[in-house]
Scaffold this motif. Structure first.
Motif, mmCIF file in Angstrom:
data_model
loop_
_atom_site.group_PDB
_atom_site.id
_atom_site.type_symbol
_atom_site.label_atom_id
_atom_site.label_comp_id
_atom_site.label_asym_id
_atom_site.label_seq_id
_atom_site.Cartn_x
_atom_site.Cartn_y
_atom_site.Cartn_z
ATOM 1 N N VAL A 241 17.624 62.477 58.388
ATOM 2 C CA VAL A 241 16.640 62.554 57.309
ATOM 3 C C VAL A 241 15.395 63.301 57.781
ATOM 4 N N LEU A 242 14.949 63.025 58.994
ATOM 5 C CA LEU A 242 13.781 63.719 59.526
ATOM 6 C C LEU A 242 13.986 65.228 59.550
ATOM 7 N N ASN A 243 15.179 65.652 59.889
ATOM 8 C CA ASN A 243 15.433 67.084 59.992
ATOM 9 C C ASN A 243 15.532 67.768 58.633
ATOM 10 N N VAL A 244 15.623 67.001 57.576
ATOM 11 C CA VAL A 244 15.533 67.552 56.223
ATOM 12 C C VAL A 244 14.075 67.591 55.766
ATOM 13 N N VAL A 245 13.375 66.489 55.988
ATOM 14 C CA VAL A 245 11.998 66.366 55.499
ATOM 15 C C VAL A 245 11.035 67.196 56.339
ATOM 16 N N LYS A 246 11.263 67.220 57.652
ATOM 17 C CA LYS A 246 10.412 67.919 58.626
ATOM 18 C C LYS A 246 8.946 67.558 58.410
ATOM 19 N N LEU A 329 9.059 59.924 49.269
ATOM 20 C CA LEU A 329 8.398 60.682 50.322
ATOM 21 C C LEU A 329 6.890 60.655 50.100
ATOM 22 N N LEU A 330 6.165 60.663 51.188
ATOM 23 C CA LEU A 330 4.713 60.626 51.145
ATOM 24 C C LEU A 330 4.161 62.015 51.437
ATOM 25 N N TRP A 421 3.682 63.982 61.619
ATOM 26 C CA TRP A 421 4.516 62.890 62.118
ATOM 27 C C TRP A 421 5.824 63.430 62.689
ATOM 28 N N TYR A 422 6.336 64.476 62.098
ATOM 29 C CA TYR A 422 7.546 65.120 62.617
ATOM 30 C C TYR A 422 7.308 65.642 64.033
ATOM 31 N N ASP A 423 6.125 66.149 64.279
ATOM 32 C CA ASP A 423 5.757 66.611 65.615
ATOM 33 C C ASP A 423 5.722 65.440 66.598
ATOM 34 N N ILE A 424 5.177 64.307 66.180
ATOM 35 C CA ILE A 424 5.142 63.124 67.042
ATOM 36 C C ILE A 424 6.553 62.652 67.380
#
Length: 585
Positions: A241-246, A329-330, A421-424
């Motif tokens: 999911v993270l790799n879709v939302v980025k 999503l936020l 947050w994706y970077d973290i």
């Protein structure tokens, strides 16, 4: 006649056990001719010869005891279907890529062939995709109750069905209903209590279920409530999911990208940004669920609202199989500043000084402090904004306290900036290299246990809390804590199925030893309104129904009876569980 009496007359019991074992082995041999009957007899009798039982067959020396249960068909019953029946009535009708695995003959050696402990050629998470669905992050959960003390491998499901379509799931449920077999549901096995497996069960394995990953900016639930959402299939990992939302939006996540997302959400879904964003159960908009009667339904705020309520905190694998969910999503957070503190000189005086500071500033901090974790000698906090924002909401107070109470040689504090947050979560590289993404114990007594700390208890017992946390470090050492509050407390205690204390507790203290578990439980018993965090609790949690759900359990059980009257879905530490209970001491 009690157990003590029977233990003095064990010859009577052993005689009955031998007879029963031979009968059971005859059944097993006729259904599994590839087994060595000599090895099977050795396995069964060895397990029993050191076990005392009363004349009704109840185990006197086992740490668990039977409760009132439904009489599921088990592998020892004459009605248990032959493997040929499994293959012809279930395996043969599955979709092209789906598979049915027979796990009935898997012992210790075979388990390690399927689930090797160390393989330098593979990423640390890859075992979740292999091993017939039996491999788990907490490997002790291949034993009953995740307790390996004196046991052979006995906690695994009898069969696993690797599903790829809704029809595969429906076929598996129909087969289990026909033969009265209990069902468990597993994705990654990122579970600390073994709730995703059960002996004598048919396990529905979701990890290869097709992914979604569609971002829908025009989503509406059946009430007409709009939201920007991401579609998440039942077997997806947080990483998927993270790799879709980025970094385009913000996705609420836990600490580990290898976690199965649906199970994470249905437990409660808390992470290091929950002070700003709330819990995962507060952000899910819709579930698609296949029920125990094989029908497929939608659950949201206006369609099957009771089921929707139960799925938000009532735990996975209980009310049916979630095949899909729509997660709100936020907005993108923009820059996030990490503020960190480390105490190097861990004297009792210094630890106590830090606990005094933390107890004062953390419970009601500005909401731009998104969350984080802390220990007796450090914290890592995430703050929405740049370094100036971090100073405004926390860091200036930290700097003043540090300068007044510590020397430069005693510790350090500082900042680190991230773009999102994706970077973290390490961006595109967060799930590529071999990792140590398995933060669980490797011994019978080394299990995580997390207790919620209500705000009113902190405020009314401040000195006691400071003393306890200081002593806990020097007595136990192995503990840390989540940092909650903020948006978590905005939601009414009965809005979702999570324990009400999740809404009133700024801290959740985690220990990894039995001594630590007991010390924290004694300070924070269920009777004061405290409880356990579902996603991070111990299989040895006493009075676990109350600890996990508090006053919400009765409503959850009522919904379970309505949705699953025959308790087809059954798992340890799940609502409506049927089976033996672990006797905590």
């Amino acid at each position: 006649m009690n157990c003590m009496t029977i233990q003095n007359k064990r010859v009577l019991v052993v005689s009955n056990l031998v007879s029963a074992t031979i009968t059971a082995l005859t059944v097993l041999w006729t259904r599994n001719p590839n087994n060595s009957i000599i090895n099977a007899f050795s396995y069964s009798f060895e397990a029993e010869r050191n076990t005392s039982r009363d004349l009704e067959g109840n185990c006197c020396s086992c740490p668990w005891q039977p409760s009132s249960t439904i009489n599921y068909t088990t592998i020892d019953d004459p009605d248990w279907p032959y493997d040929s029946i499994w293959q012809s009535e279930l395996g043969a009708i599955l979709s092209t890529d789906a598979r049915l695995f027979n796990n009935m003959n898997i012992g210790e050696d075979r388990y390690y062939e399927l689930c090797p402990e160390d393989d330098d050629d593979k990423p640390g998470y890859s075992f979740m995709l292999e091993g017939n669905g039996l491999c788990m992050i907490e490997e002790n959960c291949r034993y009953r109750f995740c307790n390996r003390d004196g046991q052979e491998v006995n906690g695994l499901p009898a069969y696993t069905v690797d599903v790829r379509t809704p029809e595969d799931i429906q076929s598996a449920i129909s087969f289990a209903n026909k033969y009265n077999i209990q069902i468990t549901v597993k994705n990654t096995g990122h579970n600390y209590v073994g709730a995703s497996v059960m002996p004598n069960s048919l396990n529905i394995w979701m990890i290869h279920y097709p992914k979604d990953g569609t971002i829908n900016e025009n989503f509406q639930d059946s009430c007409g409530t709009p939201a920007v959402t991401v579609g998440i299939a039942g077997g997806e990992l947080t990483n998927d999911v993270l790799n879709v939302v980025k970094a385009d939006y913000t996705l609420l996540t836990g600490d580990h990208r290898s976690t199965g997302y649906a199970g994470f959400i249905m437990g409660v879904g808390v992470g290091y940004t929950s002070r700003l964003h709330g819990a995962g159960v507060d952000l899910v908009m819709r579930f698609d669920v296949i029920l125990p009667n094989s029908t497929e339904v939608v659950a949201d705020a206006c369609s099957n609202p009771d089921l929707f309520w139960a799925l938000r905190g009532g735990g996975g694998g209980t009310f049916g199989v979630v095949t899909h969910m729509d997660m709100k999503l936020l907005p993108a957070t923009g820059q996030i500043t990490e503020v960190y503190f480390n105490l190097w000189e861990k004297t009792r005086e210094n630890v106590r000084k830090f606990m005094e500071f933390w107890t004062k500033v953390s419970p009601k901090a500005d909401r731009r402090v998104m969350g984080g974790y802390w220990l007796a000698f450090k914290f890592v906090l995430y703050i929405q904004g740049d370094e100036d924002a971090a100073r405004e909401v926390l860091a200036d107070d930290l700097e003043s306290w540090f300068n007044e109470n510590l020397n430069d040689d005693d510790g350090e504090w500082g900042f680190e900036s991230f773009s999102s947050w994706y970077d973290i979560r390490d961006g595109d590289e967060g799930y590529v290299e071999k990792d140590d993404d398995n933060p669980v114990g490797d011994g019978a007594g080394d299990k995580i246990s997390t207790r919620l700390v209500p705000l009113d208890f902190i405020e009314e017992n401040t000195t006691k809390m400071i003393d306890f946390l200081t002593d806990l470090y020097f007595d136990v050492e192995k503990w840390d804590a989540y940092y909650f509050g903020g948006a978590m407390s905005d939601v009414a205690q009965n809005k979702t199925a999570v324990h009400p204390a999740m809404r009133t507790s700024p801290w959740a203290i985690s220990t990894t030893t039995r001594v630590g578990h007991q010390l924290v439980r004694e300070l924070l018993p269920n009777s004061i309104g405290a409880g356990a965090s579902y996603n991070h609790h111990s299989p040895e949690e006493p009075d676990w129904r109350n600890a996990l759900w508090g006053e919400n359990y009765d409503r959850l059980l009522s919904i379970k009876k309505d949705v699953d009257p025959h308790h087809r879905f059954n798992c340890w530490h799940c609502v409506g569980y049927q089976g033996e209970e672990y006797e905590f001491s």
